[in-house]
Design a protein around this motif. Structure first.
Motif, PDB file in Angstrom:
ATOM      1  N   LEU A  12      22.672 -38.167  77.050  1.00 15.70           N
ATOM      2  CA  LEU A  12      22.260 -37.500  75.943  1.00 15.70           C
ATOM      3  C   LEU A  12      21.561 -35.995  76.314  1.00 15.70           C
ATOM      4  N   ILE A  13      21.075 -35.988  77.487  1.00 16.90           N
ATOM      5  CA  ILE A  13      20.626 -34.492  78.053  1.00 16.90           C
ATOM      6  C   ILE A  13      21.799 -33.706  78.375  1.00 16.90           C
ATOM      7  N   THR A  14      22.557 -34.115  79.179  1.00 21.27           N
ATOM      8  CA  THR A  14      23.603 -33.348  79.613  1.00 21.27           C
ATOM      9  C   THR A  14      24.858 -32.810  78.479  1.00 21.27           C
ATOM     10  N   GLY A  15      24.929 -34.010  77.550  1.00 19.78           N
ATOM     11  CA  GLY A  15      25.970 -33.882  76.670  1.00 19.78           C
ATOM     12  C   GLY A  15      25.472 -33.088  75.216  1.00 19.78           C
ATOM     13  N   ILE A  16      24.019 -33.116  74.977  1.00 23.81           N
ATOM     14  CA  ILE A  16      23.589 -32.649  73.776  1.00 23.81           C
ATOM     15  C   ILE A  16      22.509 -31.528  73.947  1.00 23.81           C
ATOM     16  N   ALA A  17      21.444 -31.859  74.707  1.00 26.58           N
ATOM     17  CA  ALA A  17      20.359 -30.874  74.846  1.00 26.58           C
ATOM     18  C   ALA A  17      20.762 -29.830  75.957  1.00 26.58           C
ATOM     19  N   VAL A  18      21.536 -29.892  76.883  1.00 21.12           N
ATOM     20  CA  VAL A  18      21.717 -28.733  77.698  1.00 21.12           C
ATOM     21  C   VAL A  18      22.903 -27.736  76.932  1.00 21.12           C
ATOM     22  N   PRO A  19      23.967 -28.327  76.293  1.00 21.65           N
ATOM     23  CA  PRO A  19      24.819 -27.491  75.444  1.00 21.65           C
ATOM     24  C   PRO A  19      24.002 -26.673  74.527  1.00 21.65           C
ATOM     25  N   TYR A  20      22.923 -27.499  73.684  1.00 18.04           N
ATOM     26  CA  TYR A  20      22.109 -26.846  72.778  1.00 18.04           C
ATOM     27  C   TYR A  20      21.430 -25.488  73.277  1.00 18.04           C
ATOM     28  N   LEU A  21      20.837 -25.634  74.425  1.00 16.13           N
ATOM     29  CA  LEU A  21      20.044 -24.523  75.159  1.00 16.13           C
ATOM     30  C   LEU A  21      21.083 -23.409  75.530  1.00 16.13           C
ATOM     31  N   ILE A  22      22.219 -23.888  76.168  1.00 15.15           N
ATOM     32  CA  ILE A  22      23.268 -22.798  76.385  1.00 15.15           C
ATOM     33  C   ILE A  22      23.797 -22.100  75.355  1.00 15.15           C
ATOM     34  N   PHE A  23      24.102 -22.862  74.238  1.00 17.14           N
ATOM     35  CA  PHE A  23      24.690 -22.065  73.110  1.00 17.14           C
ATOM     36  C   PHE A  23      23.660 -21.325  72.145  1.00 17.14           C
ATOM     37  N   GLU A  24      22.513 -22.138  72.235  1.00 12.91           N
ATOM     38  CA  GLU A  24      21.450 -21.037  71.412  1.00 12.91           C
ATOM     39  C   GLU A  24      21.280 -19.637  72.119  1.00 12.91           C
ATOM     40  N   ILE A  25      21.250 -19.655  73.501  1.00 19.20           N
ATOM     41  CA  ILE A  25      20.996 -18.306  74.189  1.00 19.20           C
ATOM     42  C   ILE A  25      22.315 -17.535  74.066  1.00 19.20           C
ATOM     43  N   ALA A  26      23.520 -18.175  74.065  1.00 18.11           N
ATOM     44  CA  ALA A  26      24.822 -17.353  73.853  1.00 18.11           C
ATOM     45  C   ALA A  26      25.086 -16.733  72.470  1.00 18.11           C
ATOM     46  N   TYR A  27      24.697 -17.722  71.570  1.00 19.62           N
ATOM     47  CA  TYR A  27      24.525 -17.177  70.029  1.00 19.62           C
ATOM     48  C   TYR A  27      23.477 -15.955  69.760  1.00 19.62           C
ATOM     49  N   THR A  28      22.327 -16.020  70.395  1.00 21.83           N
ATOM     50  CA  THR A  28      21.217 -14.984  70.461  1.00 21.83           C
ATOM     51  C   THR A  28      21.837 -13.642  70.938  1.00 21.83           C
ATOM     52  N   PHE A  29      22.574 -13.649  72.015  1.00 25.18           N
ATOM     53  CA  PHE A  29      22.946 -12.299  72.850  1.00 25.18           C
ATOM     54  C   PHE A  29      24.388 -12.099  72.039  1.00 25.18           C
ATOM     55  N   PHE A  30      25.258 -12.745  71.222  1.00 30.03           N
ATOM     56  CA  PHE A  30      26.087 -12.414  70.590  1.00 30.03           C
ATOM     57  C   PHE A  30      25.764 -11.707  69.279  1.00 30.03           C
ATOM     58  N   LYS A  31      24.761 -12.369  68.760  1.00 30.48           N
ATOM     59  CA  LYS A  31      24.197 -11.482  67.475  1.00 30.48           C
ATOM     60  C   LYS A  31      23.504 -10.355  67.828  1.00 30.48           C
ATOM     61  N   ARG A  32      22.871 -10.267  68.828  1.00 29.21           N
ATOM     62  CA  ARG A  32      22.277  -8.845  69.328  1.00 29.21           C
ATOM     63  C   ARG A  32      23.590  -7.720  69.230  1.00 29.21           C
ATOM     64  N   TRP A  33      24.689  -8.277  69.887  1.00 25.79           N
ATOM     65  CA  TRP A  33      25.641  -7.306  70.167  1.00 25.79           C
ATOM     66  C   TRP A  33      26.510  -6.991  68.951  1.00 25.79           C
ATOM     67  N   ALA A  34      26.879  -8.269  68.412  1.00 22.73           N
ATOM     68  CA  ALA A  34      27.929  -8.042  67.342  1.00 22.73           C
ATOM     69  C   ALA A  34      27.404  -7.868  65.926  1.00 22.73           C
ATOM     70  N   ASP A  35      26.061  -8.031  65.949  1.00 20.17           N
ATOM     71  CA  ASP A  35      25.474  -7.840  64.327  1.00 20.17           C
ATOM     72  C   ASP A  35      24.581  -6.469  64.599  1.00 20.17           C
ATOM     73  N   ASP A  36      24.602  -5.812  65.761  1.00 18.15           N
ATOM     74  CA  ASP A  36      23.801  -4.582  66.203  1.00 18.15           C
ATOM     75  C   ASP A  36      22.119  -4.953  65.875  1.00 18.15           C
TER      76      ASP A  36
END
Length: 393
Positions: free
Chosen positions: A118-142
């Motif tokens: 549950l941790i490795t398959g759901i919680a960790v991907p959530y953390l990784i993609f939440e960070i990735a989406y944050t940087f993506f929005k900062r860059w792509a959406d200016d």
């Protein structure tokens, strides 16, 4: 005193000899829906359990509908047909996906290996993609001021939080009476509770909860009934009627109802519409999900293997879906708003999501989606004992 009441000569029957516990094979690596993804771990000489092609087909087709729905969203303000298709698909695609997730969560308990998964398959991907989406929005959406928030899922990551909460509550739903009515009551109360807020996207967690609980209590024979010949015949006119109704209701209905992320107060609707819409959408979704399952192939198809990578496609296509909005792709290409252009957009969405579910993409992003993280967990003494017993034998 108890012995004095027994007949003379009574002797306690000897206990049967203790049997040595048989070593339990290690739990295979599974995806978030419960299917085995790692190498088979069956004992030597026995055939490993095969994946069910029906569910892999259903997961793949559902994720294709998700991608199509996201591709149609910018077209809904220009095309009534696109809006009707959008509303029809949004009625069934996530409920179908969630129901399957619930069905494969039936065996979930608080066993250490399942908690680790549950941790490795759901919680960790959530953390990784939440960070990735944050940087993506900062860059792509200016938008350099957009802040990372662990408690406020952005875009698609809400599903990981929801799945984490649903699966953690699985033991509760397995022991209480009337779980489905209770989950519907909770969803109804959530729809009229504006104070829930955006933390962990709890509105969606609670409003989509009934579909997970239904899947949790379904049995193989229920799917067999939905896959019968009679069900397939009935499914076509039902889907056609749903599209016609969506075509009529499109200009008259707020499509935000299908997202289940807001209360009725936030939708500027009367309080009484919360219970009505919650129950109505649940009923419509269950009917359309049954129609969807009726036409899912039961045999292995060319896309069956892609069913194991649907979560990869789901999370990765979010960058393209949001990027097309940030960069004004639809506005820069007026042909996308024409009938032929809408068809091309649909084909592009289906092709992209298919590629993102393929094994090469899974291998490339497995570090983020299915990290083993052996270093992060204590060794289970019971598992070590089982391994020593197996080695000694």
């Amino acid at each position: 005193m108890t012995n004095s009441l027994r007949p003379h000569g009574y002797q306690r029957a000897p206990l049967p000899p203790a049997r040595e516990a048989e070593p339990t094979p290690p739990t295979p690596h599974r995806d978030t829906a419960g299917h085995q993804t790692g190498p088979p771990t069956a004992p030597t000489g026995s055939k490993p359990k095969q994946r069910d092609a029906f569910f892999d087909n259903a997961k793949y087709l559902a994720i294709v509908l998700v991608a199509m729905g996201h591709a149609w969203e910018p077209l809904t303000d220009y095309s009534r047909t696109a809006r009707a298709l959008y509303m029809t698909v949004y009625t069934l695609h996530m409920p179908a996906f969630i129901l399957i997730s619930g069905y494969f969560s039936r065996s979930f308990d608080m066993r250490p290996d399942r908690l680790k998964r549950l941790i490795t398959g759901i919680a960790v991907p959530y953390l990784i993609f939440e960070i990735a989406y944050t940087f993506f929005k900062r860059w792509a959406d200016d938008d350099p001021t957009y802040d990372f928030s662990l408690l406020d899922p952005w875009y698609l990551t809400w599903f990981l939080i929801a799945l984490f909460v649903w699966r953690m509550t699985t033991p509760i739903w397995k022991i209480i009476r009337w779980p489905v009515p209770l989950s519907l009551a909770i969803a109804t109360l959530a729809s009229v509770s504006p104070d829930i807020g955006d933390d962990l996207d709890l509105q969606r967690v609670l409003q989509f909860l009934p579909f997970f609980v239904v899947g949790l209590h379904m049995k193989p024979e229920h799917f067999q009934k939905m896959r019968g010949r009679r069900a397939r015949i009935l499914a076509l006119p039902v889907l056609a009627c749903a599209f016609v109704f969506a075509y009529w209701a499109g200009p008259r209905m707020n499509k935000a109802w299908f997202y289940r992320r807001d209360s009725v107060q936030e939708l500027a609707a009367a309080p009484w519409t919360g219970p009505v819409m919650t129950l109505a959408l649940f009923g419509c979704s269950m009917v359309l999900v049954a129609c969807f399952f009726a036409w899912v192939p039961r045999r292995r198809m060319w896309f069956t293997a892609l069913g194991a990578g649907t979560l990869y496609g789901y999370l990765l296509h979010g960058f393209l879906a949001k990027g097309s909005r940030f960069w004004g792709w639809y506005d820069a290409n007026p042909w996308t708003h024409e009938p032929l252009g809408e068809i091309v957009v649909t084909i592009i969405a289906a092709t992209v999501i298919t590629l993102l579910c393929t094994p090469p993409v899974q291998r490339l992003f497995r570090f983020a989606m299915e990290p083993k993280m052996v270093w992060a967990f204590r060794k289970d003494p019971a598992e070590q004992a089982r391994k020593r017993t197996t080695t000694a034998a």
